[in-house]
Design a protein around this motif. Sequence first.
Motif, mmCIF file in Angstrom:
data_model
loop_
_atom_site.group_PDB
_atom_site.id
_atom_site.type_symbol
_atom_site.label_atom_id
_atom_site.label_comp_id
_atom_site.label_asym_id
_atom_site.label_seq_id
_atom_site.Cartn_x
_atom_site.Cartn_y
_atom_site.Cartn_z
ATOM 1 N N UNK A 46 19.743 10.117 -4.870
ATOM 2 C CA UNK A 46 18.567 10.222 -4.876
ATOM 3 C C UNK A 46 17.508 9.114 -4.365
ATOM 4 N N UNK A 47 18.007 8.513 -3.616
ATOM 5 C CA UNK A 47 16.725 7.634 -2.794
ATOM 6 C C UNK A 47 16.189 8.362 -1.926
ATOM 7 N N UNK A 48 14.781 8.296 -2.346
ATOM 8 C CA UNK A 48 13.889 9.192 -1.657
ATOM 9 C C UNK A 48 13.280 8.518 -0.320
ATOM 10 N N UNK A 49 13.153 7.153 -0.317
ATOM 11 C CA UNK A 49 12.861 6.414 0.915
ATOM 12 C C UNK A 49 13.328 5.364 1.261
ATOM 13 N N UNK A 50 13.493 4.937 2.617
ATOM 14 C CA UNK A 50 14.234 3.845 3.050
ATOM 15 C C UNK A 50 13.094 3.151 4.025
ATOM 16 N N UNK B 16 0.828 -1.232 -0.076
ATOM 17 C CA UNK B 16 -0.156 0.120 -0.026
ATOM 18 C C UNK B 16 0.914 1.325 0.070
ATOM 19 N N UNK B 17 1.983 1.227 0.956
ATOM 20 C CA UNK B 17 2.826 2.668 0.861
ATOM 21 C C UNK B 17 3.324 2.680 -0.619
ATOM 22 N N UNK B 18 4.033 1.697 -1.146
ATOM 23 C CA UNK B 18 4.927 1.674 -2.318
ATOM 24 C C UNK B 18 3.952 2.236 -3.526
ATOM 25 N N UNK B 19 2.711 1.598 -3.471
ATOM 26 C CA UNK B 19 1.686 2.174 -4.382
ATOM 27 C C UNK B 19 1.502 3.777 -4.427
ATOM 28 N N UNK B 20 1.498 4.299 -3.280
ATOM 29 C CA UNK B 20 1.268 5.522 -2.892
ATOM 30 C C UNK B 20 2.513 6.499 -3.491
ATOM 31 N N UNK B 21 3.639 6.079 -3.633
ATOM 32 C CA UNK B 21 4.723 6.776 -4.019
ATOM 33 C C UNK B 21 4.985 6.890 -5.268
ATOM 34 N N UNK B 22 5.045 8.140 -5.820
ATOM 35 C CA UNK B 22 5.272 8.335 -7.028
ATOM 36 C C UNK B 22 6.661 8.882 -7.602
#
Length: 470
Positions: free
Chosen positions: A324-328, A249-255
Amino acid sequence: MTQTHLTDTRFDSFDLDPRILQGLQDTGFTHCTPIQAEILPLALPGRDVAGQAQTGTGKTAAFLVTALQRLVTYEPHPQRRVNQPRVIIVAPTRELAVQIHRDTVVLNRHTGFRLGLVYGGTGYQEQRDVLNAGVDILVGTPGRLIDYYKQGVFDLRAVEVAVIDEADRMFDLGFIRDIRYLLRRMPPPTKRQGMLFSATLSYRVTELAYEHMNHPHPVKIQPDQVTADRVSQHCFMIANDEKIPLLVGLLRGLEQARVIVFANTKRATEAIWGYLEGHGLHAAVLSGDVPQKKRLRLLKQFQEGALPILVATDVAARGLHIPDVTHVINYDLPEDAEDYVHRIGRTARAGAAGDAVSFVCETYAFCLPDIEAFIGAKIAVRPVTPDLLAEIDPARFVRTPRRRHPQDKRRGHGHGHGGRHKSRPKAVEGEPHKAETKETEGAGVKQRRRRRRRKTGGTGDGDSTVAPRS
């Protein structure tokens, strides 16, 4: 190499060789980071240093500039042989060694020193040939360095600069005896310059520094601030069986995001990958068991943005600069609080902002107090709302392709003729599946007895000349 918050100190304020300054300009570097501004005034005149700074703050450029300046300033010893490097840089992992070598290529572009890179897992003869041809700067991992050294491919008697990077990781991976082996075969500390760097300088690392260096000057940058100040940290309190729905769910919400998902075991990374791929999220696994060529290819794809999600064990947690890693996302909380710092240090690099999300589950919730104590702050808790949880279809789980072992057929594993085991999607949490049932164990014992009787002509019990297996 990486830039973070810059100081007013310019690289051209030091008495650096114009060729090195040109290499720095090629990378766009004009001003020093805090660790560079502290290290260079000490190291350039030849003093030993032990540097601690947050990951991603420019430690690599600090020791590379120092080493290159020394090489252009002093002529090599007239009796130095071609197989004697002048600078040796030791890194704990293959990925970090490759990255250091890549940075060295850039800074060395105008100085023209011969470079060598050695690490395990691939390219054995090619790396050996490079060493035989002679190198000035040698970058490598401990195991492969010692392998070539014991064969006499190179020796360490002409080393002028010795660099140990990620020293605390050397302890964690069990390399400390190898490091001491290499250091003892170099000129004594008074005859060479030593530089030791790490994101954390523990007592044991400090002891190593004073044992094998010449009164190193400690340099600590922001020691009270353990995590990067531009990382937004929060966590979710969650049940084990909700971790995959929340992750999807979290990954689907990231663009347009570039995400590293950390898990504690190889088995967990493979299960996570299977669910992500099955639900339309393209990812790759990076663990210690992935072949070296594939690991480097995956890292390159991830660094270039062709691969949006990397699912990794702590093999990717230290030393690597991936822009440019946006999320861990800590799918599993690490059991070592220091590993938490290294993991979230993969984001918010080069002065950018980043997000660190942690799942506090039933299995690893006990790790949270230690982590908060180590970083000196509470991690904000966000509620797990129904809209964050994706619908998961277990039938869409993608099995991880597995390499066949030469003995799989004999052992009855996989899909060979010797066994009937069929691969099944493994649950992310819980006990592993048993490899054999009692019935198959009994059949295996009977088969071994029949083989012994055929081989020896005995009964397999008391007449055989072959001792029965336990």
